[in-house]
Scaffold this motif. Structure first.
Motif, PDB file in Angstrom:
ATOM      1  N   HIS A  69      32.147 -53.060  24.603  1.00 45.23           N
ATOM      2  CA  HIS A  69      32.591 -52.513  23.321  1.00 45.23           C
ATOM      3  C   HIS A  69      31.998 -53.273  22.145  1.00 45.23           C
ATOM      4  CE1 HIS A  69      35.148 -50.207  20.663  1.00 45.23           C
ATOM      5  NE2 HIS A  69      35.613 -51.326  20.120  1.00 45.23           N
ATOM      6  N   THR A  70      31.556 -54.507  22.366  1.00 43.31           N
ATOM      7  CA  THR A  70      30.948 -55.289  21.281  1.00 43.31           C
ATOM      8  C   THR A  70      29.495 -54.880  21.029  1.00 43.31           C
ATOM      9  OG1 THR A  70      30.189 -57.078  22.761  1.00 43.31           O
ATOM     10  CG2 THR A  70      32.426 -57.236  21.867  1.00 43.31           C
ATOM     11  N   TYR A  71      28.952 -53.994  21.875  1.00 39.83           N
ATOM     12  CA  TYR A  71      27.595 -53.490  21.703  1.00 39.83           C
ATOM     13  C   TYR A  71      27.621 -52.102  21.081  1.00 39.83           C
ATOM     14  CZ  TYR A  71      25.958 -57.227  24.819  1.00 39.83           C
ATOM     15  OH  TYR A  71      25.662 -58.447  25.381  1.00 39.83           O
ATOM     16  N   SER A  72      26.511 -51.702  20.471  1.00 41.04           N
ATOM     17  CA  SER A  72      26.373 -50.373  19.883  1.00 41.04           C
ATOM     18  C   SER A  72      25.383 -49.550  20.692  1.00 41.04           C
ATOM     19  CB  SER A  72      25.879 -50.467  18.428  1.00 41.04           C
ATOM     20  OG  SER A  72      26.773 -51.226  17.648  1.00 41.04           O
ATOM     21  N   ARG A  73      25.607 -48.230  20.752  1.00 39.03           N
ATOM     22  CA  ARG A  73      24.736 -47.347  21.522  1.00 39.03           C
ATOM     23  C   ARG A  73      23.420 -47.125  20.783  1.00 39.03           C
ATOM     24  NH1 ARG A  73      27.827 -41.987  23.115  1.00 39.03           N
ATOM     25  NH2 ARG A  73      26.107 -41.821  24.597  1.00 39.03           N
ATOM     26  N   LEU A  74      22.375 -46.884  21.561  1.00 40.65           N
ATOM     27  CA  LEU A  74      21.050 -46.666  21.004  1.00 40.65           C
ATOM     28  C   LEU A  74      20.369 -45.555  21.792  1.00 40.65           C
ATOM     29  CD1 LEU A  74      18.753 -47.566  19.096  1.00 40.65           C
ATOM     30  CD2 LEU A  74      18.054 -49.184  20.849  1.00 40.65           C
ATOM     31  N   THR A  75      20.060 -44.430  21.111  1.00 43.65           N
ATOM     32  CA  THR A  75      19.380 -43.314  21.765  1.00 43.65           C
ATOM     33  C   THR A  75      17.961 -43.127  21.241  1.00 43.65           C
ATOM     34  OG1 THR A  75      20.358 -41.789  20.156  1.00 43.65           O
ATOM     35  CG2 THR A  75      21.530 -42.089  22.226  1.00 43.65           C
ATOM     36  N   ALA A  76      17.675 -43.591  20.035  1.00 45.88           N
ATOM     37  CA  ALA A  76      16.340 -43.516  19.435  1.00 45.88           C
ATOM     38  C   ALA A  76      16.306 -44.554  18.324  1.00 45.88           C
ATOM     39  CB  ALA A  76      16.071 -42.120  18.876  1.00 45.88           C
ATOM     40  N   GLU A  77      15.143 -44.710  17.660  1.00 43.33           N
ATOM     41  CA  GLU A  77      15.112 -45.663  16.554  1.00 43.33           C
ATOM     42  C   GLU A  77      16.121 -45.233  15.506  1.00 43.33           C
ATOM     43  OE1 GLU A  77      12.235 -47.180  12.941  1.00 43.33           O
ATOM     44  OE2 GLU A  77      11.283 -46.710  14.865  1.00 43.33           O
ATOM     45  N   GLN A  78      16.932 -46.175  15.059  1.00 42.96           N
ATOM     46  CA  GLN A  78      17.955 -45.863  14.077  1.00 42.96           C
ATOM     47  C   GLN A  78      18.216 -47.072  13.191  1.00 42.96           C
ATOM     48  OE1 GLN A  78      20.900 -45.026  17.147  1.00 42.96           O
ATOM     49  NE2 GLN A  78      22.050 -46.861  16.599  1.00 42.96           N
ATOM     50  N   GLU A  79      18.683 -46.787  11.992  1.00 43.82           N
ATOM     51  CA  GLU A  79      19.044 -47.867  11.077  1.00 43.82           C
ATOM     52  C   GLU A  79      20.385 -48.436  11.510  1.00 43.82           C
ATOM     53  OE1 GLU A  79      20.364 -48.297   6.464  1.00 43.82           O
ATOM     54  OE2 GLU A  79      18.480 -47.203   6.831  1.00 43.82           O
ATOM     55  N   ALA A  80      20.427 -49.737  11.686  1.00 44.68           N
ATOM     56  CA  ALA A  80      21.641 -50.388  12.170  1.00 44.68           C
ATOM     57  C   ALA A  80      22.248 -51.335  11.141  1.00 44.68           C
ATOM     58  CB  ALA A  80      21.345 -51.157  13.445  1.00 44.68           C
ATOM     59  N   ALA A  81      21.480 -51.704  10.116  1.00 41.61           N
ATOM     60  CA  ALA A  81      21.998 -52.634   9.115  1.00 41.61           C
ATOM     61  C   ALA A  81      21.125 -52.571   7.867  1.00 41.61           C
ATOM     62  CB  ALA A  81      22.026 -54.065   9.665  1.00 41.61           C
ATOM     63  N   ARG A  82      21.671 -53.078   6.764  1.00 41.81           N
ATOM     64  CA  ARG A  82      20.907 -53.234   5.519  1.00 41.81           C
ATOM     65  C   ARG A  82      21.130 -54.642   4.990  1.00 41.81           C
ATOM     66  NH1 ARG A  82      19.766 -48.036   1.733  1.00 41.81           N
ATOM     67  NH2 ARG A  82      19.159 -46.624   3.434  1.00 41.81           N
ATOM     68  N   LEU A  95      22.558 -63.627   0.908  1.00 39.72           N
ATOM     69  CA  LEU A  95      22.283 -62.430   1.694  1.00 39.72           C
ATOM     70  C   LEU A  95      23.564 -61.607   1.801  1.00 39.72           C
ATOM     71  CD1 LEU A  95      20.960 -60.527   3.812  1.00 39.72           C
ATOM     72  CD2 LEU A  95      21.515 -62.268   5.534  1.00 39.72           C
ATOM     73  N   ILE A  96      23.470 -60.338   1.415  1.00 39.73           N
ATOM     74  CA  ILE A  96      24.550 -59.385   1.647  1.00 39.73           C
ATOM     75  C   ILE A  96      24.089 -58.501   2.799  1.00 39.73           C
ATOM     76  CG2 ILE A  96      25.980 -57.544   0.685  1.00 39.73           C
ATOM     77  CD1 ILE A  96      25.378 -58.688  -2.095  1.00 39.73           C
ATOM     78  N   LEU A  97      24.761 -58.629   3.932  1.00 37.44           N
ATOM     79  CA  LEU A  97      24.368 -57.911   5.145  1.00 37.44           C
ATOM     80  C   LEU A  97      25.449 -56.895   5.493  1.00 37.44           C
ATOM     81  CD1 LEU A  97      22.242 -57.784   7.463  1.00 37.44           C
ATOM     82  CD2 LEU A  97      23.704 -59.386   8.714  1.00 37.44           C
ATOM     83  N   VAL A  98      25.024 -55.652   5.619  1.00 35.99           N
ATOM     84  CA  VAL A  98      25.954 -54.576   5.972  1.00 35.99           C
ATOM     85  C   VAL A  98      25.542 -54.031   7.330  1.00 35.99           C
ATOM     86  CG1 VAL A  98      26.993 -52.387   5.306  1.00 35.99           C
ATOM     87  CG2 VAL A  98      26.223 -53.999   3.538  1.00 35.99           C
ATOM     88  N   LEU A  99      26.309 -54.376   8.374  1.00 36.46           N
ATOM     89  CA  LEU A  99      26.074 -53.833   9.697  1.00 36.46           C
ATOM     90  C   LEU A  99      26.735 -52.466   9.811  1.00 36.46           C
ATOM     91  CD1 LEU A  99      26.724 -57.005  11.913  1.00 36.46           C
ATOM     92  CD2 LEU A  99      24.584 -56.215  10.915  1.00 36.46           C
ATOM     93  N   GLN A 100      26.238 -51.649  10.704  1.00 33.87           N
ATOM     94  CA  GLN A 100      26.738 -50.287  10.855  1.00 33.87           C
ATOM     95  C   GLN A 100      28.239 -50.276  11.111  1.00 33.87           C
ATOM     96  OE1 GLN A 100      25.367 -48.070  14.346  1.00 33.87           O
ATOM     97  NE2 GLN A 100      24.856 -46.363  13.008  1.00 33.87           N
ATOM     98  N   ASP A 101      28.956 -49.476  10.293  1.00 34.07           N
ATOM     99  CA  ASP A 101      30.400 -49.283  10.446  1.00 34.07           C
ATOM    100  C   ASP A 101      31.193 -50.569  10.276  1.00 34.07           C
ATOM    101  OD1 ASP A 101      29.921 -46.574  11.054  1.00 34.07           O
ATOM    102  OD2 ASP A 101      29.627 -47.041  13.170  1.00 34.07           O
ATOM    103  N   GLU A 102      30.655 -51.540   9.554  1.00 35.05           N
ATOM    104  CA  GLU A 102      31.374 -52.783   9.300  1.00 35.05           C
ATOM    105  C   GLU A 102      31.313 -53.099   7.802  1.00 35.05           C
ATOM    106  OE1 GLU A 102      30.342 -56.148  11.636  1.00 35.05           O
ATOM    107  OE2 GLU A 102      30.163 -55.023  13.513  1.00 35.05           O
TER     108      GLU A 102
END
Length: 227
Positions: A69-82, A95-102
């Motif tokens: 559950h601590t991992y995220s699914r990956l089906t193709a190249e996708q943006e995961a953070a900014r 650094l302001i880091l925004v991870l997906q859904d966090e």
């Protein structure tokens, strides 16, 4: 395989398997108690042992699900953070880091460049048949100095990104490949790029690893002067 099963996340599949195992174990336990009560000692003990084995297996699967559950699914190249940078002083950035859904996280990063690391897990065999996708988990973000001599002596900054779990799926699959041949590949991936005041980057993830893509002129300018 039905589309609705393929759409389920790997940890959801494991939770379902653990739940089914729990129901089976409970049924076996009830039968064991009934037989022991009727003085069918040998068969009662056999059912009790089987129930314990199924319950133990279900517990292991549940722990695997918690770790996965601590991992995220990956089906193709996708943006995961900014990532967005603000210069505080020479070779010192926020650094302001925004991870997906966090929610956004803030870190102080020292150096000329920044680096982000992740774990990537690709499945094979039965896991692929069950429809499990490649998964990833960010591990850390750190600062780097362009000059190797300065890298050895200047202040360094490293920040962890993963909460992890007490039961580590990655370590289990790595150490028990002979008994659990589910992982096609277990590898770490890292990407780094120059920092700059106002620079913004997208952190993309693919089955080959991490990619950093500039999002504005400040990031392109930092990359343009990178040697």
């Amino acid at each position: 395989m039905p589309a609705w099963i393929a759409a389920l996340s790997p940890d959801t599949v494991m939770v379902a398997i653990a739940g089914i195992g729990g129901v089976i174990a409970l049924s076996l336990l009830i039968e064991a108690v009934r037989r022991l009560r009727d003085w069918q000692i040998r068969s009662g003990i056999a059912f009790l042992v089987i129930a314990a084995g199924v319950a133990g297996l279900g517990t292991v699967v549940a722990l695997l699900a918690a770790s996965l559950h601590t991992y995220s699914r990956l089906t193709a190249e996708q943006e995961a953070a900014r990532a967005v940078f603000r210069e505080l002083a020479p070779k010192r950035f926020e650094l302001i880091l925004v991870l997906q859904d966090e929610p956004a996280r803030r870190f102080e990063i020292r150096g000329d460049e920044w680096q982000i690391d992740a774990r990537v897990l690709k499945w094979k065999g039965l896991a692929t048949t069950l429809g499990l996708d490649t998964v990833y988990r960010f591990e850390r973000v750190a600062g780097r100095y362009a000059d190797t001599a300065q890298e050895k002596t200047a202040p360094r900054t490293v920040h962890g990104l993963s909460t992890g779990t007490a039961f580590d799926l990655w370590t289990l699959l790595k150490d028990q490949q002979r008994w659990l041949p589910l992982a096609d590949a277990l590898y770490g991936s890292a990407a780094y790029a120059p920092m700059g005041d106002g620079a913004q980057y997208a952190v993309n993830v693919s089955t080959t690893g991490l990619l950093l893509r500039p999002l504005n002129d400040a990031a392109k300018k930092a990359l343009g002067g990178w040697k």
